[in-house]
Design a protein around this motif. Sequence first.
Motif, PDB file in Angstrom:
ATOM      1  N   ASP A 174      -5.398   3.607   6.827  1.00 53.17           N
ATOM      2  CA  ASP A 174      -4.426   2.527   6.645  1.00 53.17           C
ATOM      3  C   ASP A 174      -3.721   2.746   5.310  1.00 53.17           C
ATOM      4  OD1 ASP A 174      -2.981   0.231   6.187  1.00 53.17           O
ATOM      5  OD2 ASP A 174      -4.575  -1.137   6.823  1.00 53.17           O
ATOM      6  N   PRO A 175      -2.484   3.244   5.312  1.00 56.29           N
ATOM      7  CA  PRO A 175      -1.839   3.626   4.051  1.00 56.29           C
ATOM      8  C   PRO A 175      -1.454   2.452   3.165  1.00 56.29           C
ATOM      9  CG  PRO A 175      -0.282   3.816   5.854  1.00 56.29           C
ATOM     10  CD  PRO A 175      -1.620   3.511   6.471  1.00 56.29           C
ATOM     11  N   ALA A 176      -1.448   1.252   3.723  1.00 55.74           N
ATOM     12  CA  ALA A 176      -1.154   0.088   2.891  1.00 55.74           C
ATOM     13  C   ALA A 176      -2.357  -0.325   2.052  1.00 55.74           C
ATOM     14  CB  ALA A 176      -0.705  -1.084   3.766  1.00 55.74           C
ATOM     15  N   HIS A 177      -3.537   0.213   2.390  1.00 58.11           N
ATOM     16  CA  HIS A 177      -4.760  -0.238   1.723  1.00 58.11           C
ATOM     17  C   HIS A 177      -5.688   0.903   1.336  1.00 58.11           C
ATOM     18  CE1 HIS A 177      -3.380  -3.574   4.394  1.00 58.11           C
ATOM     19  NE2 HIS A 177      -3.471  -4.214   3.247  1.00 58.11           N
ATOM     20  N   GLU A 178      -5.166   2.128   1.297  1.00 56.69           N
ATOM     21  CA  GLU A 178      -6.005   3.289   0.996  1.00 56.69           C
ATOM     22  C   GLU A 178      -5.205   4.312   0.190  1.00 56.69           C
ATOM     23  OE1 GLU A 178      -8.399   5.640   0.076  1.00 56.69           O
ATOM     24  OE2 GLU A 178      -9.473   4.422   1.568  1.00 56.69           O
ATOM     25  N   ILE A 179      -5.640   4.573  -1.033  1.00 60.94           N
ATOM     26  CA  ILE A 179      -4.890   5.483  -1.900  1.00 60.94           C
ATOM     27  C   ILE A 179      -5.084   6.948  -1.532  1.00 60.94           C
ATOM     28  CG2 ILE A 179      -4.878   3.865  -3.824  1.00 60.94           C
ATOM     29  CD1 ILE A 179      -7.098   5.542  -5.129  1.00 60.94           C
ATOM     30  N   ALA A 180      -6.081   7.266  -0.692  1.00 67.52           N
ATOM     31  CA  ALA A 180      -6.275   8.650  -0.264  1.00 67.52           C
ATOM     32  C   ALA A 180      -5.274   9.070   0.802  1.00 67.52           C
ATOM     33  CB  ALA A 180      -7.702   8.850   0.256  1.00 67.52           C
ATOM     34  N   GLU A 181      -4.518   8.116   1.333  1.00 62.86           N
ATOM     35  CA  GLU A 181      -3.507   8.450   2.334  1.00 62.86           C
ATOM     36  C   GLU A 181      -2.285   9.087   1.659  1.00 62.86           C
ATOM     37  OE1 GLU A 181      -3.187   8.029   6.098  1.00 62.86           O
ATOM     38  OE2 GLU A 181      -5.099   8.666   5.281  1.00 62.86           O
ATOM     39  N   PRO A 182      -1.778  10.193   2.199  1.00 63.79           N
ATOM     40  CA  PRO A 182      -0.604  10.850   1.607  1.00 63.79           C
ATOM     41  C   PRO A 182       0.622   9.944   1.519  1.00 63.79           C
ATOM     42  CG  PRO A 182      -1.718  12.329   3.119  1.00 63.79           C
ATOM     43  CD  PRO A 182      -2.365  10.990   3.291  1.00 63.79           C
ATOM     44  N   PHE A 183       0.700   8.948   2.369  1.00 68.51           N
ATOM     45  CA  PHE A 183       1.792   7.971   2.291  1.00 68.51           C
ATOM     46  C   PHE A 183       1.827   7.311   0.912  1.00 68.51           C
ATOM     47  CE2 PHE A 183       3.430   3.670   2.639  1.00 68.51           C
ATOM     48  CZ  PHE A 183       4.553   3.790   3.449  1.00 68.51           C
ATOM     49  N   PHE A 184       0.671   6.988   0.376  1.00 67.12           N
ATOM     50  CA  PHE A 184       0.614   6.361  -0.950  1.00 67.12           C
ATOM     51  C   PHE A 184       1.108   7.331  -2.018  1.00 67.12           C
ATOM     52  CE2 PHE A 184      -1.806   5.465  -4.907  1.00 67.12           C
ATOM     53  CZ  PHE A 184      -1.258   4.222  -5.203  1.00 67.12           C
ATOM     54  N   SER A 185       0.716   8.583  -1.921  1.00 72.57           N
ATOM     55  CA  SER A 185       1.151   9.579  -2.906  1.00 72.57           C
ATOM     56  C   SER A 185       2.664   9.769  -2.869  1.00 72.57           C
ATOM     57  CB  SER A 185       0.445  10.909  -2.647  1.00 72.57           C
ATOM     58  OG  SER A 185      -0.947  10.769  -2.804  1.00 72.57           O
ATOM     59  N   ALA A 186       3.233   9.835  -1.668  1.00 70.33           N
ATOM     60  CA  ALA A 186       4.690   9.967  -1.558  1.00 70.33           C
ATOM     61  C   ALA A 186       5.388   8.723  -2.096  1.00 70.33           C
ATOM     62  CB  ALA A 186       5.079  10.211  -0.102  1.00 70.33           C
ATOM     63  N   SER A 187       4.826   7.555  -1.819  1.00 77.74           N
ATOM     64  CA  SER A 187       5.409   6.306  -2.327  1.00 77.74           C
ATOM     65  C   SER A 187       5.410   6.297  -3.854  1.00 77.74           C
ATOM     66  CB  SER A 187       4.626   5.102  -1.795  1.00 77.74           C
ATOM     67  OG  SER A 187       4.691   5.024  -0.390  1.00 77.74           O
ATOM     68  N   LYS A 188       4.314   6.748  -4.448  1.00 75.31           N
ATOM     69  CA  LYS A 188       4.242   6.843  -5.911  1.00 75.31           C
ATOM     70  C   LYS A 188       5.332   7.755  -6.454  1.00 75.31           C
ATOM     71  CE  LYS A 188       0.158   8.354  -6.783  1.00 75.31           C
ATOM     72  NZ  LYS A 188      -0.940   8.889  -7.626  1.00 75.31           N
ATOM     73  N   ALA A 281       3.349 -21.590   5.193  1.00 73.20           N
ATOM     74  CA  ALA A 281       1.886 -21.533   5.126  1.00 73.20           C
ATOM     75  C   ALA A 281       1.359 -20.132   5.416  1.00 73.20           C
ATOM     76  CB  ALA A 281       1.289 -22.520   6.125  1.00 73.20           C
ATOM     77  N   CYS A 282       2.236 -19.195   5.731  1.00 69.91           N
ATOM     78  CA  CYS A 282       1.820 -17.833   6.058  1.00 69.91           C
ATOM     79  C   CYS A 282       1.131 -17.186   4.859  1.00 69.91           C
ATOM     80  CB  CYS A 282       3.034 -17.005   6.472  1.00 69.91           C
ATOM     81  SG  CYS A 282       2.618 -15.352   7.075  1.00 69.91           S
ATOM     82  N   ARG A 283       0.063 -16.462   5.132  1.00 69.56           N
ATOM     83  CA  ARG A 283      -0.683 -15.814   4.058  1.00 69.56           C
ATOM     84  C   ARG A 283      -0.602 -14.281   4.135  1.00 69.56           C
ATOM     85  NH1 ARG A 283       0.210 -19.654   1.933  1.00 69.56           N
ATOM     86  NH2 ARG A 283      -1.165 -21.309   1.165  1.00 69.56           N
ATOM     87  N   LEU A 284       0.381 -13.766   4.855  1.00 70.59           N
ATOM     88  CA  LEU A 284       0.573 -12.314   4.937  1.00 70.59           C
ATOM     89  C   LEU A 284       1.397 -11.850   3.738  1.00 70.59           C
ATOM     90  CD1 LEU A 284       1.346 -11.999   8.763  1.00 70.59           C
ATOM     91  CD2 LEU A 284      -0.848 -11.665   7.599  1.00 70.59           C
ATOM     92  N   THR A 285       0.836 -12.050   2.552  1.00 71.73           N
ATOM     93  CA  THR A 285       1.585 -11.841   1.315  1.00 71.73           C
ATOM     94  C   THR A 285       1.341 -10.490   0.655  1.00 71.73           C
ATOM     95  OG1 THR A 285      -0.164 -13.065   0.187  1.00 71.73           O
ATOM     96  CG2 THR A 285       1.835 -14.286   0.769  1.00 71.73           C
ATOM     97  N   ALA A 286       0.604  -9.598   1.314  1.00 67.38           N
ATOM     98  CA  ALA A 286       0.432  -8.217   0.844  1.00 67.38           C
ATOM     99  C   ALA A 286      -0.229  -8.119  -0.522  1.00 67.38           C
ATOM    100  CB  ALA A 286       1.783  -7.489   0.828  1.00 67.38           C
ATOM    101  N   THR A 287      -1.074  -9.072  -0.857  1.00 67.09           N
ATOM    102  CA  THR A 287      -1.745  -8.998  -2.157  1.00 67.09           C
ATOM    103  C   THR A 287      -2.715  -7.825  -2.233  1.00 67.09           C
ATOM    104  OG1 THR A 287      -3.420 -10.564  -1.377  1.00 67.09           O
ATOM    105  CG2 THR A 287      -1.544 -11.472  -2.589  1.00 67.09           C
ATOM    106  N   ASP A 288      -3.145  -7.296  -1.073  1.00 64.34           N
ATOM    107  CA  ASP A 288      -4.054  -6.149  -1.035  1.00 64.34           C
ATOM    108  C   ASP A 288      -3.320  -4.818  -0.876  1.00 64.34           C
ATOM    109  OD1 ASP A 288      -6.219  -7.816  -1.260  1.00 64.34           O
ATOM    110  OD2 ASP A 288      -6.727  -7.789   0.873  1.00 64.34           O
ATOM    111  N   ASN A 289      -2.009  -4.844  -0.766  1.00 66.04           N
ATOM    112  CA  ASN A 289      -1.231  -3.627  -0.536  1.00 66.04           C
ATOM    113  C   ASN A 289      -1.262  -2.749  -1.791  1.00 66.04           C
ATOM    114  OD1 ASN A 289       1.320  -1.932  -0.533  1.00 66.04           O
ATOM    115  ND2 ASN A 289       1.506  -2.870   1.493  1.00 66.04           N
TER     116      ASN A 289
END
Length: 346
Positions: A174-188, A281-289
């Motif tokens: 899950d690239p939104a919640h895992e820094i080992a995913e290459p998606f995170f590296s490209a985003s950085k 009231a939605c709590r899908l606020t991506a605080t864990d992203n």
Amino acid sequence: TCLKNATSTFEDLVACFDAYTVSEGYYSDETYTAAQPTDDQLRGWEDLTTSLLSVDGNCTSVVVPSSIAYVYDVSLFRDPEGPAFCIASESSSVDGVYAKGWGLLAVPATIAAVKRNIHLAAPHPAYDLFTPEQAGALFKSTGARSLLIAGRVRTAYMAPSDCVTSSTIYYKTDPAHEIAEPFFSASKAIRAWQHANGGCPAASCAFIQLHGKGARSCPSDTIFLSSGIGIPPGSLPRIRSPKPGRSAWYTDPAARPVKSLRAALAAAFPTWTVALPSDSACRLTATDNVFGRLVNGVPAQAVCTNASNAALTTGEFVHIEQAVVSRGSAAYLAWTAAIQAAFTPL
């Protein structure tokens, strides 16, 4: 195969590559480990991302770092409708899916073709249906700076992540919640390039992730936007308001991309509910992203464990949850108008 069809539009190209997304439960412990980049390959992937962002008519001369030369090709794609793009895509597949699943990256082929310093991303292909196609269409129609699409469904490897731990189970792919995913590296790398090339002013720049929500998630909202911080008690300063839960960060006079885009989307879709955390009231606020945390001032080495807060958050990160109607092609024109209205062109 996707790049060889001379009649394909860019939207067709994205849909073609989307079919190669590594599917749910595909990886075993062994095959996941084999598909992960080495440290040297990860540096090569980040370097390739940076090189693509500086392309100006020289796409085919971009050198793929030797560590990933057998994994990625860089190609010039000319859309029959006019625009041209520089594409970094995986060069091989296994069993009908990407051999590695690190992601697809696209930029306009020339600097002149870039109209806005916005960076669009679809972290959850296959899971958040139609978001890769939506991101690709909006990238093309708005003249965005970059497009990044993950190459694996978030459940491709069903082992729980040890990066972000919470009551919700996140998986290692899950690239939104895992820094080992290459998606995170490209985003950085994308963020670092943007900050080294003019910064990211609120009026003209944002890092936008497109997500999809199920019909039972936040059902009163058609589109729900946040910047990776929410409004549970203690997370944000409050202001006096007749509506409980309204937060100062989302309602103060400061110009922020999430506010501008929300206003533009509400105008573009007047019959839909387009909401922020301050009025939903939605709590899908991506605080864990994890990328959201990085953009919001958390050091890269701490994004697995540390959430951001209002004092750190600049607003450059825009996280969008949408009902399926918002992700369909019938909505692209209004989405385009909203993005064009929300962000100052170059």
